[in-house]
Design an enzyme around this catalytic site. Structure first.
Site, mmCIF file in Angstrom:
data_model
loop_
_atom_site.group_PDB
_atom_site.id
_atom_site.type_symbol
_atom_site.label_atom_id
_atom_site.label_comp_id
_atom_site.label_asym_id
_atom_site.label_seq_id
_atom_site.Cartn_x
_atom_site.Cartn_y
_atom_site.Cartn_z
ATOM 1 N N MET A 126 0.823 -1.219 0.000
ATOM 2 C CA MET A 126 0.000 0.000 0.000
ATOM 3 C C MET A 126 0.853 1.263 0.000
ATOM 4 S SD MET A 126 -2.856 -1.179 2.796
ATOM 5 C CE MET A 126 -3.794 0.357 2.660
ATOM 6 N N PRO A 128 1.927 3.488 -2.253
ATOM 7 C CA PRO A 128 1.434 4.732 -2.854
ATOM 8 C C PRO A 128 0.378 5.422 -1.985
ATOM 9 C CG PRO A 128 1.601 3.031 -4.521
ATOM 10 C CD PRO A 128 1.818 2.351 -3.196
ATOM 11 N N TYR A 129 -0.461 4.646 -1.328
ATOM 12 C CA TYR A 129 -1.482 5.201 -0.438
ATOM 13 C C TYR A 129 -0.828 5.905 0.745
ATOM 14 C CZ TYR A 129 -5.142 5.060 3.184
ATOM 15 O OH TYR A 129 -6.023 5.377 4.184
ATOM 16 N N TYR A 130 0.170 5.258 1.343
ATOM 17 C CA TYR A 130 0.856 5.869 2.481
ATOM 18 C C TYR A 130 1.638 7.118 2.066
ATOM 19 C CZ TYR A 130 -0.298 2.270 5.876
ATOM 20 O OH TYR A 130 -0.979 1.460 6.732
ATOM 21 N N LYS A 133 -0.920 9.894 1.842
ATOM 22 C CA LYS A 133 -1.352 10.328 3.169
ATOM 23 C C LYS A 133 -0.231 11.097 3.880
ATOM 24 C CE LYS A 133 -5.582 8.833 3.383
ATOM 25 N NZ LYS A 133 -6.676 9.839 3.385
#
Length: 214
Positions: A126, A128-130, A133
């Site tokens: 994950m 890219p998500y982190y 964020k």
């Protein structure tokens, strides 16, 4: 307090909107992307506004005009690629910060991710998500807005416990989406949460006690 919820159609967002609608201290306007979502909200007597996080800052500013606080819970979702994560979770979030400043909305609550501030702890699958964020949080921290960043652990759809752990007490674990919603609403006017970012999981303290310990 007049609150705009961005990402009102998501699972946490729906909880937040319903709770705010019942709350005598706050009023809510739900920001959604689709006409049918707005129609559903209207049927439930919830005020809504249609706006797109891939749209302009000016359009987003119009959507939140008149609010006293913004709650950002929007996300591109698990079925999209890194491109949408970048456009929604990062750039979309930053545009709403710019819009808030443009129309004088100073209170801003961001729902982030557990340990988003600690690269060494990120789930590789994950990443890219982190990344999105992490940098959205950093932009908020330097925005000049009165921010609170809530970083929930693994999200589950179990019934609310009304018991949480925050900050250093929040060891890697899960939290119900409903308890995330309750915590978000509790931060709105809690000065202990102003200009603070913290991890959040289910724990043993009441929401009020936990937040007051920050």
């Amino acid at each position: 307090m007049k609150v705009v919820v961005i990402g009102a159609n998501g699972q946490i967002g729906q909880h937040v909107v319903k709770e705010l609608q019942k709350n005598d201290n706050h009023s809510v306007k739900a920001m959604v992307r689709k006409e049918e979502q707005a129609e559903t909200l209207k049927m439930n007597r919830i005020q809504s506004v249609i706006a797109d996080l891939e749209g302009s800052v000016d359009d987003l500013a119009k959507a939140i005009t008149g609010a006293e606080a913004v709650i950002f819970i929007a996300g591109s979702g698990g079925h999209t690629g890194p491109d949408k994560t970048l456009l929604i979770d990062l750039d979309g979030a930053v545009k709403t910060m710019e819009a808030a400043k443009q129309v004088g909305v100073n209170r801003y609550i961001m729902v982030s991710a557990y340990d988003a501030d600690k690269r060494q702890n990120w789930n590789e699958a994950m990443r890219p998500y982190y990344v999105a964020k992490h940098y959205a949080d950093r932009m908020l921290e330097t925005s000049g807005l009165n921010y609170t960043i809530v970083r929930p652990g693994g999200l589950v759809n179990e019934p609310s416990t009304e018991k949480i752990a925050v900050g250093a007490e929040a060891k890697p674990s899960t939290i119900t989406r409903e308890d995330v919603a309750h915590t978000i609403i509790a931060t709105l006017e809690n000065e202990k949460t102003y200009h603070r970012a913290f991890n959040l999981v289910n724990g043993t303290q009441s929401i009020e006690v936990a937040l007051n310990s920050l």
